[in-house]
Design a protein around this motif. Structure first.
Motif, short mmCIF file in Angstrom:
data_model
loop_
_atom_site.label_atom_id
_atom_site.label_comp_id
_atom_site.label_asym_id
_atom_site.label_seq_id
_atom_site.Cartn_x
_atom_site.Cartn_y
_atom_site.Cartn_z
N GLY A 21 0.83 -1.20 0.00
CA GLY A 21 0.00 0.00 0.00
C GLY A 21 0.86 1.25 0.00
N ILE A 26 -0.68 6.65 4.03
CA ILE A 26 0.19 6.23 5.13
C ILE A 26 1.36 5.38 4.63
CG2 ILE A 26 0.25 4.78 7.21
CD1 ILE A 26 -2.66 5.69 7.77
N ALA A 45 1.74 -1.82 -4.62
CA ALA A 45 0.34 -1.36 -4.66
C ALA A 45 -0.09 -1.64 -6.11
CB ALA A 45 0.21 0.12 -4.33
N ARG A 46 -1.34 -1.26 -6.44
CA ARG A 46 -1.79 -1.52 -7.81
C ARG A 46 -1.33 -0.43 -8.79
NH1 ARG A 46 -7.90 -1.96 -5.96
NH2 ARG A 46 -7.02 -0.19 -4.84
N GLY A 100 -4.90 -1.71 2.91
CA GLY A 100 -6.17 -2.06 3.55
C GLY A 100 -7.28 -1.24 2.92
N SER A 157 -2.84 -1.85 11.60
CA SER A 157 -4.18 -2.07 12.11
C SER A 157 -4.87 -0.71 12.21
CB SER A 157 -4.09 -2.79 13.47
OG SER A 157 -5.33 -2.87 14.08
N GLY A 202 -5.50 6.51 14.66
CA GLY A 202 -6.87 7.03 14.69
C GLY A 202 -7.19 7.67 13.35
N TRP A 203 -7.78 8.86 13.38
CA TRP A 203 -8.18 9.54 12.13
C TRP A 203 -6.98 10.21 11.49
CZ3 TRP A 203 -12.62 8.31 10.02
CH2 TRP A 203 -13.70 7.94 10.82
N ILE A 204 -6.61 9.73 10.30
CA ILE A 204 -5.44 10.25 9.57
C ILE A 204 -5.94 10.78 8.21
CG2 ILE A 204 -3.14 9.69 8.66
CD1 ILE A 204 -3.41 9.17 11.71
N THR A 206 -6.06 10.99 4.67
CA THR A 206 -5.62 10.30 3.45
C THR A 206 -6.83 10.20 2.53
OG1 THR A 206 -6.25 8.10 4.23
CG2 THR A 206 -4.02 8.83 4.79
N1 LIG Z 1 -6.49 6.89 7.17
C1 LIG Z 1 -6.83 6.54 8.40
O1 LIG Z 1 -7.46 7.32 9.14
C2 LIG Z 1 -6.45 5.19 8.93
C3 LIG Z 1 -6.65 4.96 10.30
C4 LIG Z 1 -6.30 3.72 10.83
C5 LIG Z 1 -5.76 2.74 10.01
N2 LIG Z 1 -5.58 2.99 8.68
C6 LIG Z 1 -5.01 1.91 7.89
O2 LIG Z 1 -3.85 2.36 7.24
C7 LIG Z 1 -3.67 1.66 6.01
C8 LIG Z 1 -3.45 2.65 4.90
O3 LIG Z 1 -4.57 3.51 4.85
P1 LIG Z 1 -4.59 4.90 4.07
O4 LIG Z 1 -5.47 5.78 4.86
O5 LIG Z 1 -3.23 5.32 3.69
O6 LIG Z 1 -5.43 4.43 2.79
P2 LIG Z 1 -5.38 4.83 1.26
O7 LIG Z 1 -4.93 6.24 1.10
O8 LIG Z 1 -6.70 4.41 0.72
O9 LIG Z 1 -4.23 3.88 0.70
C9 LIG Z 1 -4.43 2.50 0.66
C10 LIG Z 1 -3.22 1.85 0.04
O10 LIG Z 1 -3.50 0.45 -0.11
C11 LIG Z 1 -3.32 0.08 -1.48
N3 LIG Z 1 -4.27 -0.95 -1.85
C12 LIG Z 1 -5.62 -0.94 -1.70
N4 LIG Z 1 -6.16 -2.06 -2.23
C13 LIG Z 1 -5.13 -2.78 -2.73
C14 LIG Z 1 -5.06 -4.01 -3.43
N5 LIG Z 1 -6.15 -4.73 -3.74
N6 LIG Z 1 -3.83 -4.45 -3.80
C15 LIG Z 1 -2.72 -3.74 -3.52
N7 LIG Z 1 -2.74 -2.57 -2.87
C16 LIG Z 1 -3.93 -2.08 -2.49
C17 LIG Z 1 -3.57 1.39 -2.24
O11 LIG Z 1 -2.88 1.42 -3.47
P3 LIG Z 1 -3.54 1.24 -4.93
O12 LIG Z 1 -4.91 1.85 -4.89
O13 LIG Z 1 -2.57 1.92 -5.81
O14 LIG Z 1 -3.58 -0.24 -5.12
C18 LIG Z 1 -2.92 2.42 -1.32
O15 LIG Z 1 -1.53 2.46 -1.54
C19 LIG Z 1 -4.92 0.79 5.83
O16 LIG Z 1 -4.64 -0.53 6.26
C20 LIG Z 1 -5.93 1.44 6.77
O17 LIG Z 1 -6.88 0.51 7.22
C21 LIG Z 1 -5.91 4.18 8.12
#
Ligand SMILES: NC(=O)c1ccc[n+]([C@@H]2O[C@H](COP(=O)([O-])OP(=O)(O)OC[C@H]3O[C@@H](n4cnc5c(N)ncnc54)[C@H](OP(=O)(O)O)[C@@H]3O)[C@@H](O)[C@H]2O)c1
Length: 282
Positions: A21, A26, A45-46, A100, A157, A202-204, A206
């Protein structure tokens, strides 16, 4: 390690790290932080173009950076990515499994509905990507990490994994399961020199949380429940990941590190933080 050399323990010179990811949000910030600390990085990632951009930025720190585009939902994809990363970097010392998803509607927006109105299809989509991929990826990473002698496996997580999260029940269940897995593997693999920990943001801000941060009333209401009163940044998370990846956290394993501005700690109302009306009120 003496106290005078301790700051150097946050360095990762010569370490080989895989980040899933890593195209944005993140994961991208964490990959760049690991590179800045001296690790060679494999990013997956994709989105190939975004990955190559991140890899190019990582290389500016004088390390090797490899972009491995893959859809982790594909059959055998997690194992394949791990093996390709290990082959490209000559082994693996750090694995940050960060990819995720939230349950997602056809238009790309998150599905936020009470559990009784959610579908089994939404449940299975989230379980498949967030949990089944995690299991396969950890299993595939094990031989490479066991060969390292200084390995750190980190699962991204969420604070939703340590508290009740109605409307995102399936997502929260996968995040709680990741914490459980980090605890089990951290204990089970300790004698092989592999530390395993979970990070619980928590809330980030993105793409994933744009539905909330981009709406002023919703954002203000959410932040009223965060004692620090602000959104976290991807860099806030990268600091914790860097700590867990590095020898600075040598004795830390089987733990869940929560970084949520205090969100998951109840104050019984005594902090007297004013709460605006809920946007969920009818
Ligand atoms: N943002 C928050 O508030 C928050 C809080 C707690 C935990 N988290 C956790 O932090 C992690 C990252 O979250 P984020 O907020 O940075 O999300 P994001 O901006 O949506 O990024 C998600 C990343 O996962 C990759 N991804 C999604 N589906 C995929 C797939 N099928 N195959 C390969 N890669 C895939 C995406 O890349 P592509 O689309 O290019 O594949 C992207 O790089 C997640 O596990 C999320 O649950 C986030």
């Amino acid at each position: 390690m003496s106290t005078s050399t301790l700051p150097g323990a946050f360095r990762l010179d010569g370490a080989r790290a895989l980040v899933t990811g890593a195209s944005r949000g993140i994961g991208r910030a964490c990959a760049l932080a690991l590179a800045a600390a001296g690790a060679d990085v494999a990013l997956t990632a994709r989105s190939g173009a975004a990955l190559h951009g991140a890899a190019k930025e990582a290389e500016e720190h004088g390390v090797r950076a490899v972009a491995l585009a893959a859809d982790l939902a594909g059959p055998g994809a997690p194992s394949d990515v791990v093996d390709r990363a290990a082959a490209a970097l000559g082994g693996l010392d750090v694995v940050l499994h960060n990819a995720g998803v939230l349950p997602t509607a056809a238009d790309g927006s998150p599905v936020l509905v009470p559990f009784q109105h959610s579908t089994q299809e939404d449940w299975e989509y989230v379980i498949a990507l967030n949990l089944n991929v995690t299991a396969e990826l950890c299993r595939a990473a094990h031989p490479h990490l066991a060969a390292s002698g200084r390995a750190s496996l980190i699962l991204m997580s969420s604070a939703s994994g340590v508290m009740g999260t109605p409307l995102l029940d399936a997502y929260a269940a996968t995040k709680a399961a990741q914490i459980s897995l980090a605890r089990s593997l951290g204990v089970g693999w300790a004698r092989e020199g592999i530390r395993v920990n979970a990070v619980c943001p928590g809330w980030i801000t993105t793409d994933m949380t744009g539905f909330a941060s981009g709406t002023e009333a919703f954002s203000n209401w959410l932040m009223a429940h965060v004692p620090q009163g602000r959104w976290g940044s991807p860099e806030d998370v990268a600091g914790a990941v860097l700590f867990l990846a590095s020898p600075a956290s040598a004795l830390v394993t089987a733990q869940a590190l929560v970084l949520d501005g205090g969100l998951s700690t109840p104050d019984g109302g005594l902090a007297a933080i004013p709460k605006p009306p809920s946007p969920f009120a009818a």
